[in-house]
Enzyme design. Structure first.
Site: not given
Ligand code: NAD
Ligand code: AHE
Ligand code: ZN
Length: 445
Positions: A59-61, A81-82, A111, A116, A119, A127, A131, A190, A387
């Site tokens: 991903c670009h991130t 993360h994908e 969670c 929460c 959530c 959530c 984090r 993602c 991708r």
């Protein structure tokens, strides 16, 4: 779990509770190629899950963090993360997944605790449970599960899936259909989910509306595809790279424009030349704060909404005259398309498996073997890539019973869907119809 070859599960029993030595793509410092080397992965602790990764899309991130633009970027780290993977072992107290389950690690956890407020609120997926730890590159006990020769390597976005094995929190683990195509479904970790969710959840794009999408990478194209599905009447794609236009049109864009090819006109004036009062919805999928301003100012006077999806570099800020908001425009943003990860990512996988939407057009590059990781980065930089999927470990083929949607019609506050499947019992293809009433709210899905 019984879907997997029993030898893989037997192998997982051998490694459970032990340190695993495996290969990972380590980002030792910003702006350097990733280093594929052997690392140690600790067993999962309380509330954690260790996953063997099958596939990971770039991903670009990931690039944004690798290039040093992320204020939370920590080095050395393992990006990615994908992804899709299979649960190898679980830590104490883990009940929602078990070894052998096919999962998508999600950077936005869920969670589901009764206290929460995020959530429990159907209008957000943010959530916050882990984090702060994700931002510091560690697991919720404050330590990392990755090291090389005793040197700590940080986690990234709670996923770190550019590795043969990773450890994530149980609350970040979306268990998906075991028959899912893991080389494809990683995209739902993602970019594509984010684009779809920005349309369906954050903006709730209405039929007959007008839409502008800035940036036609995977995220922007997913916005186009979802806006088309939502019934938008006019979708304009904007990109500096005209190579993206063909696919954008295939996915639903009515018009595409390259701001460098409209003479002296600004992109804003050009687009206002078509729709005098602006557009119902505009999306930034570039991460450029000037584009974000244009996108906001192109939202329709009185009611237009502009959604920020792109991630801007450290130190960059958005600006506009407050009058733009006084005049009724709404500025909003999205994280992971608003999807509640553990609940809704499996539903997105199901939607793809039923044939109601497709991920195929997004996979422009496919590489086999973690040693090819830097080729995915070169591909994304080339401008030819949507991708690039990296297969990190091959999965034994599993034979899935196929159920696909033949037709879907609106009927009395719901849908009548005709589905088909091959019946082993009758040894022929069979069809059936089901009525699915509309969901009352996000929480009763
Ligand atoms: P990408 O690099 O594949 O695509 C970006 C596209 O924007 C490219 O086609 C590029 O040519 C185009 N572009 C760049 N500058 C432009 C400009 N000034 N005007 C018009 N087009 C321009 O990236 P991607 O993977 O699709 O991600 C897009 C953005 O979304 C990134 O900033 C990424 O970090 C972000 N992102 C955010 C979320 C979220 O949850 N908010 C999720 C995923 C990705
Ligand atoms: N670390 C960055 C924040 C980056 C950011 O905004 N990330 C997006 C996801 S990008 C996925 O490709 C997001 O959803 N953010 C919400 C969150 O909680 O991180 C910074 O600026 O510090
Ligand atoms: Zn991403």
């Amino acid at each position: 779990a019984e879907m997997e070859k029993s030898d893989l599960l037997a192998q997982f029993k051998q490694t459970a509770g032990k340190v695993i030595k495996c290969r990972a793509a380590v980002a030792w410092e910003p702006k350097k190629p990733l280093d594929v080397c052997e690392i140690e992965v600790q067993p999962p602790k309380k509330g954690e899950v260790r996953i063997k990764i099958f596939a990971n899309a770039l991903c670009h991130t990931d690039i944004y963090t690798l290039d040093g633009h992320d204020p939370e970027g920590l080095f050395p780290c393992i990006l990615g993360h994908e992804a899709t993977g299979i649960v190898e072992s679980v830590g104490e107290g883990v009940t929602s997944v078990q070894p052998g389950d096919i999962v998508i690690p999600c950077y936005t956890p869920e969670c589901r605790e009764h206290d929460c407020v995020f959530c429990q609120n159907p209008n957000t997926n943010l959530c916050p449970k882990i984090r702060a730890f994700q931002g510091k590159g560690v697991m919720p006990d404050g330590t990392s599960r990755f090291s090389k020769d005793g040197k700590t390597i940080y986690h990234f976005m709670g996923c770190s899936s550019f590795s043969e094995y990773t450890v994530v929190a149980e609350i970040s683990c979306a268990k998906i259909n075991p028959y899912a195509d893991v080389n494809k479904m990683c995209l739902l970790g993602c970019g594509i989910s984010t684009g779809w969710g920005a349309v369906f959840n954050n903006c709730k794009v209405k039929p007959n509306s007008t839409v502008v999408v800035f940036g036609l990478g995977a995220v922007g194209l997913a916005v186009v595809q979802a806006a088309k599905e939502a019934g938008a009447r006019f979708i304009v794609g904007v990109d500096l790279n005209s190579n993206k236009f063909e696919l954008a049109k295939k996915l639903g864009a009515h018009e595409c424009v390259n701001p460098t090819q409209i003479g002296d006109k600004s992109i804003k004036d050009y687009l206002l030349g078509i729709e005098k009062w602006g557009y119902d919805y505009t999306f930034d999928c570039t991460g450029n704060v000037k584009v974000m301003r244009d996108a906001l100012e192109l939202a329709h006077r009185g009611f237009g909404e502009s959604c920020i999806i792109g991630v801007a570099a450290a130190g960059h800020e958005i600006a506009t005259r407050p009058f733009q908001l006084v005049a009724g425009r709404v500025w909003k943003g999205t994280a992971f398309g608003g999807w509640k990860s553990r609940t809704e990512v499996p539903q997105l996988v199901a939607k793809v498996m039923r044939g109601e939407t497709t991920l195929d057009p997004y996979i422009s590059h496919f590489f086999k073997g973690i040693e090819k990781v830097n080729e995915t980065i070169d591909a994304l930089h080339s401008g030819e890539c949507i991708r690039a999927v990296l297969q990190i470990s091959e999965r034994e083929p599993v034979e899935a019973p196929k159920v696909t949607t033949v037709s879907s019609h609106r009927h009395f506050n719901g849908y009548v869907k005709r589905m088909k499947h091959f019946s082993k019992v009758n040894n022929c293809e069979m069809q059936f119809s089901i009525y699915i009433p509309d969901r009352k709210g996000r929480t009763d899905k």
